[in-house]
Design a protein around this motif. Structure first.
Motif, PDB file in Angstrom:
ATOM      1  N   GLU A   1     -22.683 -29.805  46.538  1.00  0.00           N
ATOM      2  CA  GLU A   1     -22.688 -31.631  46.804  1.00  0.00           C
ATOM      3  C   GLU A   1     -23.841 -31.994  45.939  1.00  0.00           C
ATOM      4  O   GLU A   1     -23.424 -33.067  45.129  1.00  0.00           O
ATOM      5  CB  GLU A   1     -23.050 -31.950  48.258  1.00  0.00           C
ATOM      6  CG  GLU A   1     -23.336 -33.159  48.400  1.00  0.00           C
ATOM      7  CD  GLU A   1     -21.803 -33.935  48.538  1.00  0.00           C
ATOM      8  OE1 GLU A   1     -21.894 -35.185  48.101  1.00  0.00           O
ATOM      9  OE2 GLU A   1     -20.841 -33.274  48.955  1.00  0.00           O
ATOM     10  N   TYR A   2     -25.047 -31.351  45.683  1.00  0.00           N
ATOM     11  CA  TYR A   2     -26.114 -31.900  45.082  1.00  0.00           C
ATOM     12  C   TYR A   2     -26.737 -31.268  43.637  1.00  0.00           C
ATOM     13  O   TYR A   2     -27.239 -31.865  42.917  1.00  0.00           O
ATOM     14  CB  TYR A   2     -27.114 -32.049  46.150  1.00  0.00           C
ATOM     15  CG  TYR A   2     -26.995 -32.604  47.308  1.00  0.00           C
ATOM     16  CD1 TYR A   2     -27.020 -34.082  47.124  1.00  0.00           C
ATOM     17  CD2 TYR A   2     -26.995 -32.285  48.472  1.00  0.00           C
ATOM     18  CE1 TYR A   2     -26.910 -34.881  48.167  1.00  0.00           C
ATOM     19  CE2 TYR A   2     -26.598 -32.851  49.531  1.00  0.00           C
ATOM     20  CZ  TYR A   2     -26.434 -34.214  49.412  1.00  0.00           C
ATOM     21  OH  TYR A   2     -26.362 -34.989  50.809  1.00  0.00           O
ATOM     22  N   GLY A   3     -26.088 -30.057  43.298  1.00  0.00           N
ATOM     23  CA  GLY A   3     -26.438 -29.512  42.189  1.00  0.00           C
ATOM     24  C   GLY A   3     -25.480 -29.752  41.071  1.00  0.00           C
ATOM     25  O   GLY A   3     -24.701 -28.730  40.626  1.00  0.00           O
ATOM     26  N   ASN A   4     -25.480 -31.063  40.685  1.00  0.00           N
ATOM     27  CA  ASN A   4     -24.791 -31.386  39.586  1.00  0.00           C
ATOM     28  C   ASN A   4     -25.215 -30.920  38.020  1.00  0.00           C
ATOM     29  O   ASN A   4     -24.305 -30.738  37.105  1.00  0.00           O
ATOM     30  CB  ASN A   4     -24.748 -32.870  39.420  1.00  0.00           C
ATOM     31  CG  ASN A   4     -24.034 -33.657  40.763  1.00  0.00           C
ATOM     32  OD1 ASN A   4     -23.363 -33.033  41.358  1.00  0.00           O
ATOM     33  ND2 ASN A   4     -24.839 -34.607  41.444  1.00  0.00           N
ATOM     34  N   THR A   5     -26.230 -30.416  37.840  1.00  0.00           N
ATOM     35  CA  THR A   5     -26.840 -30.019  36.630  1.00  0.00           C
ATOM     36  C   THR A   5     -27.401 -28.628  36.963  1.00  0.00           C
ATOM     37  O   THR A   5     -27.919 -28.156  37.978  1.00  0.00           O
ATOM     38  CB  THR A   5     -27.898 -30.928  35.971  1.00  0.00           C
ATOM     39  OG1 THR A   5     -29.270 -30.731  36.726  1.00  0.00           O
ATOM     40  CG2 THR A   5     -27.457 -32.396  35.895  1.00  0.00           C
ATOM     41  N   PRO A   6     -27.442 -27.889  35.775  1.00  0.00           N
ATOM     42  CA  PRO A   6     -28.179 -26.501  35.905  1.00  0.00           C
ATOM     43  C   PRO A   6     -29.462 -26.655  36.407  1.00  0.00           C
ATOM     44  O   PRO A   6     -30.208 -25.877  37.163  1.00  0.00           O
ATOM     45  CB  PRO A   6     -28.185 -25.944  34.298  1.00  0.00           C
ATOM     46  CG  PRO A   6     -26.941 -26.536  33.825  1.00  0.00           C
ATOM     47  CD  PRO A   6     -27.000 -27.879  34.441  1.00  0.00           C
TER      48      PRO A   6
END
Length: 83
Positions: A36-41
């Motif tokens: 849900e929230y980890g859109n980038t490394p």
């Protein structure tokens, strides 16, 4: 919300297990949070760091709806510089 007493990261289940003052327990699915929230490394790395080092704070932010704001502050440095 009831007072959160303790948390621990269960690596085998990939969950943060929280215990509250009234004796209730809750398991937070870390894969769902990351999806849900980890859109980038950088955001995924920050979530992992929290799991291993500060599971209580991780649980408090997830349950309090603050995780997205936290990740925007700690992982999106370009956004901070624009403000």
């Amino acid at each position: 919300m009831n007072k959160l007493l303790s948390c621990r990261y269960n690596m085998d289940a990939n969950r943060v297990e929280a215990r509250f003052k009234d004796g209730t327990t809750l398991a937070i699915d870390c894969i769902a949070v990351e999806d849900e929230y980890g859109n980038t490394p950088a955001q995924r790395a920050e979530l992992d760091w929290l799991l291993y080092n500060k599971p209580l704070e991780y649980a408090q932010m997830v349950l309090g709806g603050e995780i997205e704001h936290y990740l925007s502050l700690s992982c999106d440095h370009g956004r901070l510089e624009e403000q």
